[in-house]
Design a protein around this motif. Structure first.
Motif, PDB file in Angstrom:
ATOM      1  N   THR A  63       0.995  -1.347   0.040  1.00  0.00           N
ATOM      2  CA  THR A  63      -0.005   0.067   0.012  1.00  0.00           C
ATOM      3  C   THR A  63       0.848   1.303   0.267  1.00  0.00           C
ATOM      4  O   THR A  63       2.114   1.110  -0.048  1.00  0.00           O
ATOM      5  CB  THR A  63      -0.813   0.183   1.245  1.00  0.00           C
ATOM      6  N   ILE A  64       0.318   2.471  -0.142  1.00  0.00           N
ATOM      7  CA  ILE A  64       1.168   3.776   0.076  1.00  0.00           C
ATOM      8  C   ILE A  64       1.888   3.694   1.438  1.00  0.00           C
ATOM      9  O   ILE A  64       2.834   4.433   1.376  1.00  0.00           O
ATOM     10  CB  ILE A  64      -0.137   4.975   0.052  1.00  0.00           C
ATOM     11  N   ASP A  80      -6.255   3.116   7.005  1.00  0.00           N
ATOM     12  CA  ASP A  80      -5.854   2.303   5.775  1.00  0.00           C
ATOM     13  C   ASP A  80      -7.106   1.765   5.101  1.00  0.00           C
ATOM     14  O   ASP A  80      -7.639   1.094   5.511  1.00  0.00           O
ATOM     15  CB  ASP A  80      -4.660   1.537   5.925  1.00  0.00           C
ATOM     16  N   THR A  83      -5.000   1.809   0.153  1.00  0.00           N
ATOM     17  CA  THR A  83      -4.430   2.761  -1.211  1.00  0.00           C
ATOM     18  C   THR A  83      -3.185   2.486  -1.599  1.00  0.00           C
ATOM     19  O   THR A  83      -2.214   2.242  -0.828  1.00  0.00           O
ATOM     20  CB  THR A  83      -4.861   4.190  -0.599  1.00  0.00           C
ATOM     21  N   GLY A  84      -2.974   2.588  -2.792  1.00  0.00           N
ATOM     22  CA  GLY A  84      -1.534   2.350  -3.529  1.00  0.00           C
ATOM     23  C   GLY A  84      -1.225   0.937  -3.991  1.00  0.00           C
ATOM     24  O   GLY A  84      -2.023   0.102  -4.025  1.00  0.00           O
ATOM     25  N   ASP A 108      -4.683   4.080 -11.488  1.00  0.00           N
ATOM     26  CA  ASP A 108      -5.193   4.221 -10.208  1.00  0.00           C
ATOM     27  C   ASP A 108      -6.447   4.268  -9.943  1.00  0.00           C
ATOM     28  O   ASP A 108      -7.128   4.539  -8.906  1.00  0.00           O
ATOM     29  CB  ASP A 108      -4.676   5.764  -9.714  1.00  0.00           C
ATOM     30  N   ASN A 111      -7.523   2.040  -7.199  1.00  0.00           N
ATOM     31  CA  ASN A 111      -7.705   2.440  -5.724  1.00  0.00           C
ATOM     32  C   ASN A 111      -9.101   2.288  -5.020  1.00  0.00           C
ATOM     33  O   ASN A 111      -9.914   1.967  -6.098  1.00  0.00           O
ATOM     34  CB  ASN A 111      -7.313   3.787  -5.473  1.00  0.00           C
ATOM     35  N   PHE A 116      -7.085   8.531  -8.016  1.00  0.00           N
ATOM     36  CA  PHE A 116      -5.707   8.798  -7.526  1.00  0.00           C
ATOM     37  C   PHE A 116      -5.714   9.640  -6.222  1.00  0.00           C
ATOM     38  O   PHE A 116      -4.873   9.668  -5.313  1.00  0.00           O
ATOM     39  CB  PHE A 116      -4.745   9.467  -8.479  1.00  0.00           C
ATOM     40  N   ASP A 118      -7.445   8.974  -3.688  1.00  0.00           N
ATOM     41  CA  ASP A 118      -7.247   8.487  -2.482  1.00  0.00           C
ATOM     42  C   ASP A 118      -5.874   8.513  -1.764  1.00  0.00           C
ATOM     43  O   ASP A 118      -5.578   8.206  -0.504  1.00  0.00           O
ATOM     44  CB  ASP A 118      -7.412   6.903  -2.807  1.00  0.00           C
ATOM     45  N   ARG A 119      -4.816   8.549  -2.572  1.00  0.00           N
ATOM     46  CA  ARG A 119      -3.377   8.860  -1.891  1.00  0.00           C
ATOM     47  C   ARG A 119      -3.210   9.907  -1.008  1.00  0.00           C
ATOM     48  O   ARG A 119      -3.000   9.693   0.008  1.00  0.00           O
ATOM     49  CB  ARG A 119      -2.399   8.893  -3.239  1.00  0.00           C
ATOM     50  N   ASN A 120      -3.901  11.266  -1.668  1.00  0.00           N
ATOM     51  CA  ASN A 120      -3.592  12.421  -0.954  1.00  0.00           C
ATOM     52  C   ASN A 120      -4.359  12.128   0.496  1.00  0.00           C
ATOM     53  O   ASN A 120      -4.210  12.640   1.518  1.00  0.00           O
ATOM     54  CB  ASN A 120      -3.996  13.591  -1.565  1.00  0.00           C
TER      55      ASN A 120
END
Length: 211
Positions: A63-64, A80, A83-84, A108, A111, A116, A118-120
């Motif tokens: 994951t991230i 969590d 993500t990633g 992405d 996710n 994408f 979701d990362r931030n």
């Protein structure tokens, strides 16, 4: 808010304004107090270099959070959703058009909420919780709303999503499904964003903005 200073990674030094370069303490803030420019994280790269290697990253989760030493996130078990670690897809046809022999696209859409963003939001949610916020807010026209709502639900936080009035229901259906309060605002996206920022400042909400 009282910050949990002990929970921060010691590789994070301060926040730096991308416009004027001024530094400020690492704390909940989104604009420079001098020029109103956007802020970014300033890292202690020497400290990062002593702790991080290809091997240490490879041992992390899929994951991230395998990159958590390089993220402004607190220590401890992260909030969590998985993500990633999305796949790279080879794109030979597009590569031919662009004159690139080895072109890959990051997919992405795999996710948790299909974006994408979701990362931030993953990092922002963990940051917000470590500083004691109980509400995540955002202005959105679709993807960010769903991501903020999903992560807020996982973290046990309230989610407030501000959208332009008349937005297609399909674009914010996920936010409603995750239990967010969706507020329609008459005006442009800039009007929506301005209102969200003003209310977040007034009521002490965490605000998530990926622009």
């Amino acid at each position: 808010m009282v910050s949990d200073q002990a929970s921060r990674r010691n590789s994070v030094k301060q926040l730096r304004c991308r416009e004027c370069g001024r530094l400020r303490d690492f704390e909940p803030a989104y604009v420079c107090g001098h020029c109103f420019g956007p802020l970014e994280v300033a890292y202690d790269l020497a400290a990062v270099g002593q702790r991080v290697s290809r091997e240490s990253i490879a041992k992390g989760p899929n994951t991230i959070w395998r990159y958590r030493e390089l993220l402004p996130a607190p220590t401890g078990e992260p909030i969590d959703l998985g993500t990633g670690f999305t796949p790279l897809v080879k794109a030979p046809n597009l590569g031919k058009v662009l004159g690139l022999d080895h072109l890959y696209l990051k997919n992405d859409t795999l996710n948790p909420t299909g974006s994408f963003k979701d990362r931030n939001v993953a990092v922002a949610t963990n940051f917000a919780r470590s500083y004691g916020f109980d509400t995540l807010s955002c202005s959105s026209t679709g993807n960010l709303a769903g991501s903020v709502a999903a992560y807020a639900a996982r973290a046990g936080l309230r989610a407030l999503v501000f959208i332009p009035a008349g937005l297609e229901p399909g674009k914010v259906g996920a936010a409603s499904a995750y239990g967010a309060t969706v507020v329609e605002v008459n005006g442009t996206y800039d009007d929506v964003n301005r209102l969200c920022v003003e209310l977040a400042d007034l009521y002490g909400w965490a605000i998530v903005n990926v622009n």
